[in-house]
Each structure stands twice: as structure tokens, then as C-alpha cells.
Scaffold this motif. Structure first.
Motif, PDB file in Angstrom:
ATOM      1  N   VAL A  89     -39.467   4.256  78.112  1.00  0.00           N
ATOM      2  CA  VAL A  89     -38.464   3.894  77.098  1.00  0.00           C
ATOM      3  C   VAL A  89     -37.118   3.620  77.758  1.00  0.00           C
ATOM      4  CG1 VAL A  89     -37.138   4.756  75.125  1.00  0.00           C
ATOM      5  CG2 VAL A  89     -39.611   5.134  75.225  1.00  0.00           C
ATOM      6  N   ALA A  90     -36.752   4.494  78.713  1.00  0.00           N
ATOM      7  CA  ALA A  90     -35.470   4.324  79.416  1.00  0.00           C
ATOM      8  C   ALA A  90     -35.452   3.012  80.207  1.00  0.00           C
ATOM      9  CB  ALA A  90     -35.237   5.513  80.344  1.00  0.00           C
ATOM     10  N   ALA A  91     -36.551   2.741  80.932  1.00  0.00           N
ATOM     11  CA  ALA A  91     -36.625   1.496  81.713  1.00  0.00           C
ATOM     12  C   ALA A  91     -36.647   0.274  80.804  1.00  0.00           C
ATOM     13  CB  ALA A  91     -37.885   1.526  82.578  1.00  0.00           C
ATOM     14  N   PHE A  92     -37.338   0.397  79.681  1.00  0.00           N
ATOM     15  CA  PHE A  92     -37.407  -0.693  78.705  1.00  0.00           C
ATOM     16  C   PHE A  92     -36.002  -1.076  78.227  1.00  0.00           C
ATOM     17  CE2 PHE A  92     -37.312  -1.520  74.091  1.00  0.00           C
ATOM     18  CZ  PHE A  92     -37.989  -2.727  74.042  1.00  0.00           C
ATOM     19  N   LEU A  93     -35.216  -0.063  77.854  1.00  0.00           N
ATOM     20  CA  LEU A  93     -33.854  -0.328  77.359  1.00  0.00           C
ATOM     21  C   LEU A  93     -32.980  -0.926  78.454  1.00  0.00           C
ATOM     22  CD1 LEU A  93     -33.329   2.950  75.277  1.00  0.00           C
ATOM     23  CD2 LEU A  93     -33.742   0.643  74.384  1.00  0.00           C
ATOM     24  N   PHE A  94     -33.150  -0.430  79.682  1.00  0.00           N
ATOM     25  CA  PHE A  94     -32.358  -0.922  80.818  1.00  0.00           C
ATOM     26  C   PHE A  94     -32.662  -2.396  81.084  1.00  0.00           C
ATOM     27  CE2 PHE A  94     -31.979  -1.607  85.449  1.00  0.00           C
ATOM     28  CZ  PHE A  94     -30.616  -1.355  85.605  1.00  0.00           C
ATOM     29  N   VAL A  95     -33.943  -2.725  81.158  1.00  0.00           N
ATOM     30  CA  VAL A  95     -34.352  -4.108  81.471  1.00  0.00           C
ATOM     31  C   VAL A  95     -34.003  -5.038  80.319  1.00  0.00           C
ATOM     32  CG1 VAL A  95     -36.362  -5.582  81.880  1.00  0.00           C
ATOM     33  CG2 VAL A  95     -36.149  -3.399  83.065  1.00  0.00           C
ATOM     34  N   TRP A  96     -34.142  -4.557  79.103  1.00  0.00           N
ATOM     35  CA  TRP A  96     -33.782  -5.375  77.943  1.00  0.00           C
ATOM     36  C   TRP A  96     -32.297  -5.713  78.002  1.00  0.00           C
ATOM     37  CZ3 TRP A  96     -34.333  -3.660  72.087  1.00  0.00           C
ATOM     38  CH2 TRP A  96     -34.185  -4.775  71.263  1.00  0.00           C
ATOM     39  N   GLY A  97     -31.505  -4.717  78.355  1.00  0.00           N
ATOM     40  CA  GLY A  97     -30.058  -4.931  78.445  1.00  0.00           C
ATOM     41  C   GLY A  97     -29.697  -5.956  79.499  1.00  0.00           C
ATOM     42  N   ILE A  98     -30.299  -5.826  80.711  1.00  0.00           N
ATOM     43  CA  ILE A  98     -29.994  -6.767  81.799  1.00  0.00           C
ATOM     44  C   ILE A  98     -30.387  -8.190  81.402  1.00  0.00           C
ATOM     45  CG2 ILE A  98     -30.640  -7.462  84.153  1.00  0.00           C
ATOM     46  CD1 ILE A  98     -30.883  -4.532  84.880  1.00  0.00           C
ATOM     47  N   ASN A  99     -31.577  -8.356  80.886  1.00  0.00           N
ATOM     48  CA  ASN A  99     -32.051  -9.688  80.506  1.00  0.00           C
ATOM     49  C   ASN A  99     -31.241 -10.291  79.361  1.00  0.00           C
ATOM     50  OD1 ASN A  99     -34.514 -10.708  82.017  1.00  0.00           O
ATOM     51  ND2 ASN A  99     -35.168  -8.609  81.585  1.00  0.00           N
ATOM     52  N   TYR A 100     -30.837  -9.436  78.428  1.00  0.00           N
ATOM     53  CA  TYR A 100     -30.090  -9.953  77.292  1.00  0.00           C
ATOM     54  C   TYR A 100     -28.720 -10.461  77.735  1.00  0.00           C
ATOM     55  CZ  TYR A 100     -27.565 -10.231  72.904  1.00  0.00           C
ATOM     56  OH  TYR A 100     -26.796 -10.680  71.853  1.00  0.00           O
ATOM     57  N   PHE A 101     -28.065  -9.690  78.610  1.00  0.00           N
ATOM     58  CA  PHE A 101     -26.727 -10.111  79.069  1.00  0.00           C
ATOM     59  C   PHE A 101     -26.807 -11.314  79.994  1.00  0.00           C
ATOM     60  CE2 PHE A 101     -25.596  -5.686  77.836  1.00  0.00           C
ATOM     61  CZ  PHE A 101     -24.599  -6.013  76.923  1.00  0.00           C
ATOM     62  N   ASN A 102     -27.974 -11.579  80.563  1.00  0.00           N
ATOM     63  CA  ASN A 102     -28.141 -12.775  81.388  1.00  0.00           C
ATOM     64  C   ASN A 102     -28.467 -14.009  80.564  1.00  0.00           C
ATOM     65  OD1 ASN A 102     -27.655 -11.476  83.797  1.00  0.00           O
ATOM     66  ND2 ASN A 102     -29.812 -11.023  84.223  1.00  0.00           N
ATOM     67  N   SER A 103     -29.212 -13.788  79.431  1.00  0.00           N
ATOM     68  CA  SER A 103     -29.690 -14.952  78.672  1.00  0.00           C
ATOM     69  C   SER A 103     -29.190 -15.005  77.234  1.00  0.00           C
ATOM     70  CB  SER A 103     -31.221 -14.944  78.642  1.00  0.00           C
ATOM     71  OG  SER A 103     -31.691 -13.800  77.924  1.00  0.00           O
ATOM     72  N   TYR A 104     -28.763 -13.849  76.692  1.00  0.00           N
ATOM     73  CA  TYR A 104     -28.377 -13.717  75.278  1.00  0.00           C
ATOM     74  C   TYR A 104     -29.484 -14.185  74.334  1.00  0.00           C
ATOM     75  CZ  TYR A 104     -23.731 -12.749  77.040  1.00  0.00           C
ATOM     76  OH  TYR A 104     -22.680 -12.179  77.695  1.00  0.00           O
TER      77      TYR A 104
END
Length: 842
Positions: A228-243
């Protein structure tokens, strides 16, 4: 088919058929759960299934229909694998229930016969005796000192005495006979019994989770939290890169899927249930799953003598009478006094003998007395086996009022009940010493001329006359020396706990090369010891004689206090507390009482302790193979996680090298490998030469966990090296993905072979007989080649065709990233051999 001596005819064969047709079978039929629906409900709650559903939904929303269909297909395949494993586990456990159905004795057509409890019908004359489980409701028509434990119905654990003249003259299904004997006419069976109507069933009691199961569940929970922690982290990185919310969510799901070790609980359930099923095929019924865990840890086996070490084939071998003062054999010409001794020994036995010694006495009586007087007498009073040391007394009477009062038991008990002079005691003791030194089991026999009807409270108050000694020979089993050798090799000590005397037990022990045969301790001596003294004594002493329930229980508890994992055999009513207290309570399937079987956690259907060697070996094999499977799961999950995470976290040129489809393909390989391949692995050659593992040892100890982590990190280094090699050579994203994925699949195949043993070389384990290894690896290889060289699959997985050189390089990297561990194995074997050589020199 033995005759009965109660003048009861019972049902005829035709009446049995009619009764069964009218009232049905003697089974409790409750509304069964729909196990398939239960399995589906459980499956719907699985985190991996939920993630796949979310991923497929995102694909469909984004218009990627083919990817969405693949995800749905993956859900179906994973569900089918899970349902298959669930079905195997449920079927294995269901078959165990049939093996634990009790038998019962009935009188039919004037004969006593043993039948399965399900075949009992209304109207049957059911014989219930000490130690049996009552399998139907009935009205008492005959009884002798009959008492029952009705705690399953009333909650009260004390014995209730009953007979046909009391207001409560009923016996109920599910209750157990504490003492005496009774015959009941069956009035209710199955759901119509009192137990059936209130809906209670021991089979419906839910088992607690085992220590290993708790450890595994805790480990999986921690991995889920990490996911869950890794999921939120990766989601955050990808979202801020692609929106792009949906695209970043999909990439985060890829990592979450790679972290979840959902194969581990599935593997645990499959290993334990199928392990219990394999034991059942070996005629070993395991009643609780935790027993499968514990088997490989057993450090001490406490066994009784009669029927376990010996054949339980009693023959009357010697007799001694106080009048003649000589030891004779029954096949010689006997004096009237010697014949009378055998006659009274028979009357002191049960009318329907089930104990081998009593059967031998009945046979000897019949051979000496052409005119059988047994049908003319009926038992009017009984003192069941009791006292320290134990004895029992029966009172018989015929129609003319003639009375026979006979007692038998431990010679000391009979001698104490009789008024013997010191000289007479000395003569008897000398005879006993001579007889027992040859390994014979001895019983004292006495008679009484009590004339009244108001019998004293205890049998010892009757005025007895000492008649003599009857001695039986019960030879040790031919294979028992080998059984002992196997236990000793496996680091398991063996202790004999018996009600017999020291001389007989030590004589038998010497015949079978038993370790510690020269030293013994009696029950009375044991009870005089303090707890601290006892704990030291039980570790030094291997033969315990003249034992009684309290003494047995103290031995078990003292061994447990010394951190021993105790297995205890037992077959009698009085063995229940010790069987319950032992880590592994072992009941005998043929001669064990139902009370013993209820208290035990394992039943040897053939009454053969050599099966316990097989059971311990199976326990060690199951535990070792489960450990291999879970170490494999941990090792292969690490490179999947790092290959997904590191390119993204470090901002490499191709940050999202894998999609959910790639991770799911790897999961589909790993599931069958861990649950099917490793479960089917044979036992390693050195498994029964090692000391038992400590039960307190955690499943994931630091050394083994570190091994799995290092294995995973080295494979990760191989995949990430391949990634960078591909980039440096100017390969595009699809080509790089193909190279990395091929290395990961190759490493997975080699890891499967490598982890079959953490001691023996891979070249040794290739000869292990496990056809499923070749099957699973062949299927994986064929599918991988299809993905690489069939354009439709290659395009769907975003791959590119590899040249033969590139494929060879990927296989080589996968091989090196796994087979380095062979060097560790060589070092382990060298150290082991060095240690063995040092031990031999010292």
C-alpha cells in the motif's frame, strides 16, 4: 464371531434391513455449507483479485479493450488455480472425517459383532463398555457398575452411574463410558438422538489458527502494508510526472501486484491439507492441522509396552499356585489347584473379552473345561479396574444362588488384599522374579467367599484368598529394533511408560536394544519427587513402570518443562489426560478406546509405531518443502519489485518497464510452482539424520530470510544489469523490456531447480523424482517462446523478437544470478562433513 453370555438374541439380518429402511442410517445430517460459494466469496476478498479488477476496469475505461480482456482472463485463471487448490485441500480434509468414524459392538442373531457406527439401526442391542463412545440413544437392559460422562450434553464432567432400575435408565449418543459395561436397546439414531436434536457436533468446532499460520499471516499483512505504501508512492510520482490519474494509477497497481505474496497463504493451506491426506494414505489419521506442523519437531516419544512394542498376542505361558509352590506351563498335565487358578482368572475377566490377556484366559479355560459353565452364570456385581497398583473383581451368580467372586490384577495388589504371611509373600515374590526376568507379564489371582448381598464400597474390603500367578508371553514386534534405530538416528529419544512391572519391561527392552534398559522408575517413586527433581529424572530415565494416570501426566508436563516436544501413545481410558497434554497425542486405531481417540491428535490405524517414523519423516518433509516454497516466493518477488520500482525511482530512461500484464504472467508461473511443484518434492536424504528443529524456532529465521533476500537481490542485479546493457547498446523500450523479462523468467526456472535443496547440489536434486518439475518448467518455457516468437503475443506484451545470441545471453545472466548459490552449498557440505569427522574422532 464371538458368542455373547447375556442371553440376548438381538436383531436378525432381516430385521436390520427393515429397520434401516424405516429409520435410515446413523449419521448426523446438518445443512451443508455450499463450499464452492464459500470459496468464491473468499476469493472475491483476495487483494490480488481486487487489484486485477481495478486494472481491468481502467483498461476498459481507457479504451484498451485487449488489455482489459487479458486482465479478466488473468482473473479467471488465478481464480481457477485458487479454486483447484481449495478443492484439493477441502477434499483431503473431508476424507479424514471418514477415517475417524467410530466402530461399535452389537448383538445380532445371538452373536457379538463389530460394525461401523453408521450401520447401527433402531432396535439393535448395543454393547457399550469402558472407554467407548456411545453412538446412539438407547435404553439400558443390562449393566454392571456402569457410569457415563455426559459433559457434552450437560457441561458436567463427573461420572453418572446408571442401570435399568433407575429413573434415568437411558444412554445418549456422544457421551462416553467411564466404567463398567452395559447393553442398550437403540431407540434413536442420527438426527433423532438427543445430541442430534440440539444440533451439537464435535465436527463443527472451529480449529484455532496454528503458530505457523499466525506467523505466515503476520508476514503477509506486513507485505500488504508495504504494498500500500509503495502503491501510494509510485502513484504520486507518476501523477506529478503526467497528471494523468488513470495512467498513473495503472502503473502504481503494477508495483502493488509485484509486492503482494498472495501465493504464501495458498501454499500453506495446500501443504498442510495435502500433507494430512498423504499421511492418511499411510494409515495415519491427523485430526488437527497443527499436528502436521509439530510432527517434524518431536524430540521425545513416550510409548506404552503392550501392543506397541509387543505383538499384543498374549498367550498363557506360565502359572504358579501357592499350594504347589511350583511354576508350570499350561500345556503340561495340571493339578486341580492349577486348573482352578485358570478358572478363577477367567471369571475375573470380562464376559466378552476384548483385552488379549483376558481372551487368552477364556481360551485356556475352554481348553481345560469341556463342560462350559459360563452360560449358567450372570454378573451381578463388578469392581472395575482401579487402585494403585490396580486390580479388578467380578461377582457372578447362577439360578441356584451359587456365587463366584474372582479378582485379578497386579500381583502386589492381590497380595495386599489377601492375608498372606511373610513366608508366603517371599515365596510368591521369588516366583514373580523368576518369571518376569524372562519377559513374561504377570497377574495375581484371588478369590473370595463373601456371602452377603451388601457388597463393600471397595473391592479391597472383601476377604480374599491368594490363589497364584498367571503369566503371559507377549513377544516384541520383529521390526521394533529397526523402529528404535530410526528414532535414535533422527535425534528422537524414546521412553517406555507402562503399567507392567520393572523386571518384565526391562527384559523386553533388552531384547529390542532399547537405550537405558538397565534403569527404571516406578509410579510411586516418581510421585515422591519434587518438580525440580522430576524434570532432571525424566531426562535421565527411559523406563517408567507401574504407571497410573497422575504419574503419566507428571512425566509429560516435566518433559514439556524441559522444552521437549512430546509425542505420547495411549489406548486406554486413563491415557486421556496424558494424550491431551502431549504435543502429539497418539491413539491406536484398532485397540484404542474412543476416549483415547478423542483425546489424541493423531491415530495410527494399524497400531504400528513404525508408522510414527513415517509420520515424523512426513512432518519434516512438509515443513522443509513449505519453507523452500516460501523462500522461493520471497526470492522471486524481490527482483520483480525492484525491477518495477528502481527505474521509476531513479528516473531511468524507461521508467515503467513492466505493465500489470507482465507482473500477472510472472504470478501465474509462481503460483503453481510454489503450491504444486514444491509440495510434491521428495524428502531429502539427510532429513531423518538431523536433530529435530525447535518448536520455538520462528519459520522466518534471520539466516534463512537473509538467504532469500540475497538470492532476490542477486537476481535483481541480473535484471537491472540487463536493463542497463540494453540501454547502452541503444535498444528501444520494447527490446529492453523483452531482455529484462526473459532474464527474470530464466532466473525463475533456475531458482525453482536451485531451491529444491539448500544443502545438496542442483546436479543431485535433478535426480529427485518429481515429474511436476519438468512439467511446470516445460509449460513455462513453451509459453515464453510463444511470447517471444509468435507476433500476436509479442505485440500484446509489447515485446520484440530476440536473436539467438540475445536469448542465450539472457539465459546465461539468469543462470549466473541463481547458480552462484552452489558455492554456498559446497561450503555447507564441507563444514558438515568436517563436523561429522570431528564427532567420529571424539
Amino acid at each position: 464371531m464371538p458368542a455373547n453370555h447375556f442371553n440376548i438374541q438381538g436383531l436378525s439380518a432381516e430385521e436390520v434391513v427393515l429397520a434401516r429402511k424405516k429409520f435410515g442410517e446413523n449419521t448426523l445430517k446438518y445443512k451443508k455449507e455450499n463450499t464452492f460459494l464459500d470459496a468464491l466469496k473468499s476469493l472475491a476478498k483476495e487483494p490480488m483479485i481486487i487489484l486485477l479488477l481495478v486494472a481491468s476496469l481502467i483498461y476498459f475505461v481507457n479504451g484498451l479493450v485487449s488489455d482489459g480482456i487479458f486482465m479478466v482472463s488473468a482473473i479467471v485463471v488465478i481464480s481457477l488455480i485458487s479454486l483447484y487448490q481449495d478443492s484439493r485441500s477441502r477434499n483431503a480434509l473431508q476424507k479424514l472425517k471418514y477415517f475417524t468414524q467410530p466402530n461399535c459392538k452389537v448383538i445380532r442373531d445371538g452373536e457379538s459383532v463389530e460394525i461401523n457406527s453408521e450401520d447401527l439401526v433402531v432396535g439393535d442391542s448395543l454393547i457399550i463398555e469402558e472407554g467407548t463412545l456411545i453412538v446412539a440413544d438407547g435404553v439400558i437392559v443390562h449393566s454392571n457398575d456402569f457410569s457415563v460422562n455426559e459433559s457434552i450434553l450437560t457441561g458436567e464432567s463427573f461420572a453418572v452411574f446408571k442401570d435399568k432400575n433407575k429413573e434415568d435408565h437411558f444412554a445418549y449418543k456422544g457421551t462416553t463410558v467411564e466404567s463398567g459395561l452395559a447393553i442398550i436397546t437403540v431407540i434413536s439414531i442420527g438426527n433423532e438422538t438427543k445430541l442430534g436434536k440440539i444440533g451439537k457436533s464435535l465436527e463443527n468446532i472451529q480449529e484455532e489458527k496454528t503458530p505457523l499460520e499466525i506467523q505466515i499471516n503476520d508476514f503477509v499483512k506486513k507485505m500488504v502494508i508495504a504494498g500500500v505504501a509503495a502503491f501510494l508512492f509510485v502513484w504520486g510520482i507518476n501523477y506529478f510526472n503526467s497528471y494523468d490519474i488513470l495512467d498513473s494509477l495503472l502503473k502504481a497497481l503494477t508495483l502493488a501486484m509485484s509486492i503482494l505474496p498472495e501465493e504464501i497463504p495458498m501454499a500453506f493451506t495446500a501443504f498442510m491439507a495435502i500433507g494430512a491426506w498423504r499421511l492418511m494414505k499411510m494409515q495415519i489419521v491427523v485430526k488437527q492441522m497443527k499436528t502436521v506442523e509439530t510432527l517434524g519437531s518431536a524430540t521425545v516419544i513416550c510409548t506404552d509396552k503392550t501392543g506397541t512394542i509387543t505383538e499384543n498376542r498374549m498367550s498363557l505361558a506360565k502359572i504358579f499356585t501357592l499350594g504347589t509352590q511350583k511354576i508350570s506351563s499350561p500345556d503340561q498335565i495340571l493339578t486341580a489347584e492349577e486348573k482352578d487358578l485358570i478358572r478363577f482368572a477367567m471369571w475375573a475377566s470380562e464376559p466378552i473379552p476384548f483385552d488379549p490377556m483376558e481372551t487368552a484366559l477364556h481360551d485356556a479355560y475352554q481348553n481345560l473345561n469341556p463342560e462350559d459353565e459360563r452360560p449358567r452364570f450372570r454378573m451381578v456385581h463388578e469392581y472395575p479396574l482401579g487402585g494403585k497398583p490396580p486390580m479388578m473383581t467380578h461377582v457372578f451368580k447362577n439360578s441356584s444362588g451359587e456365587k463366584i467372586i474372582a479378582a485379578k490384577g497386579a500381583p502386589e495388589a492381590i497380595m495386599n488384599a489377601c492375608n498372606l504371611s511373610d513366608k508366603e509373600k517371599h515365596i510368591v515374590e521369588n516366583a514373580i522374579e523368576i518369571i518376569t526376568k524372562e519377559g513374561y507379564r504377570v497377574l495375581g489371582v484371588g478369590k473370595s467367599n463373601f456371602s452377603g448381598e451388601n457388597y463393600p464400597k471397595t473391592q479391597q474390603e472383601l476377604p480374599f484368598t491368594f490363589m497364584g500367578i498367571v503369566a503371559f508371553y507377549d513377544p516384541p514386534k520383529e521390526n521394533f529394533s529397526k523402529v528404535l534405530e530410526d528414532f535414535y538416528q533422527a535425534g528422537i529419544s524414546v521412553k517406555i511408560i507402562t503399567g507392567d512391572n520393572a523386571a518384565t519391561t526391562q527384559a523386553i527392552a533388552k531384547q529390542i536394544n532399547f537405550q537405558g534398559a538397565d534403569k527404571s522408575l516406578t509410579g510411586d517413586e516418581l510421585m515422591q519427587l519434587s518438580e525440580a527433581e522430576l524434570q532432571e529424572t525424566v531426562m535421565e530415565t527411559n523406563i517408567f513402570t507401574r504407571m497410573f494416570p497422575e504419574a503419566k501426566l507428571r512425566i509429560i508436563n516435566a518433559l514439556k518443562a524441559k522444552n521437549q516436544i512430546v509425542a505420547m501413545t495411549g489406548d486406554g481410558v486413563n491415557d486421556g489426560p496424558a494424550l491431551k497434554a502431549a504435543h502429539i497425542g497418539i491413539a491406536m486405531g484398532k485397540r484404542g478406546t474412543e476416549i483415547a481417540k478423542q483425546a489424541a491428535s493423531l491415530i495410527l490405524m494399524e497400531d504400528d509405531l513404525s508408522k510414527m517414523v513415517d509420520a515424523v519423516a512426513m512432518g519434516r518433509k512438509i515443513y522443509t518443502n513449505l519453507k523452500k516454497a516460501i523462500q522461493y516466493i520471497i526470492s522471486i518477488h524481490i527482483p520483480i519489485i525492484l525491477t518495477v520500482f528502481i527505474p521509476l525511482a531513479l528516473g531511468w530512461i524507461y521508467p515503467n518497464i513492466f505493465t500489470p500484464a507482465h507482473v500477472i504472467f510472472l504470478e501465474l508461473i509462481m503460483g503453481p510452482t510454489c503450491s504444486i511443484v514444491f509440495e510434491n518434492e521428495p524428502m531429502e536424504k539427510n532429513a531423518m539424520l538431523q536433530k529435530p528443529r525447535s518448536f520455538k524456532t520462528t519459520f522466518f529465521n534471520s539466516r534463512e530470510l537473509l538467504t532469500s533476500i540475497i538470492q532476490g537481490l542477486v537476481i535483481s542485479a541480473g535484471t537491472l544489469f540487463t536493463y542497463q546493457y540494453s540501454v547502452q547498446n541503444g535498444f528501444d523500450e520494447a527490446h529492453t523490456r523483452t531482455m529484462v523479462f526473459t532474464v527474470l523468467v530464466a532466473a525463475n526456472i533456475f531458482l525453482t531447480l536451485q531451491n529444491r535443496s539448500f544443502y545438496y547440489s542442483i546436479f543431485t536434486t535433478l535426480s529427485y523424482r518429481n515429474n511436476l518439475v519438468l512439467l511446470i518448467i516445460s509449460i513455462t518455457t513453451v509459453i515464453m517462446l510463444l511470447l517471444l516468437y509468435v507476433p500476436t503475443f509479442t505485440e500484446f506484451f509489447l515485446f520484440e523478437r530476440l536473436s539467438a545470441a540475445e536469448l542465450g545471453l539472457c539465459i546465461l545472466i539468469g543462470l549466473i544470478s541463481v547458480l552462484w548459490y552452489e558455492l554456498v552449498k559446497i561450503r555447507t557440505r564441507w563444514r558438515s562433513k568436517k563436523r561429522i569427522n570431528l564427532n567420529l574422532k571424539t
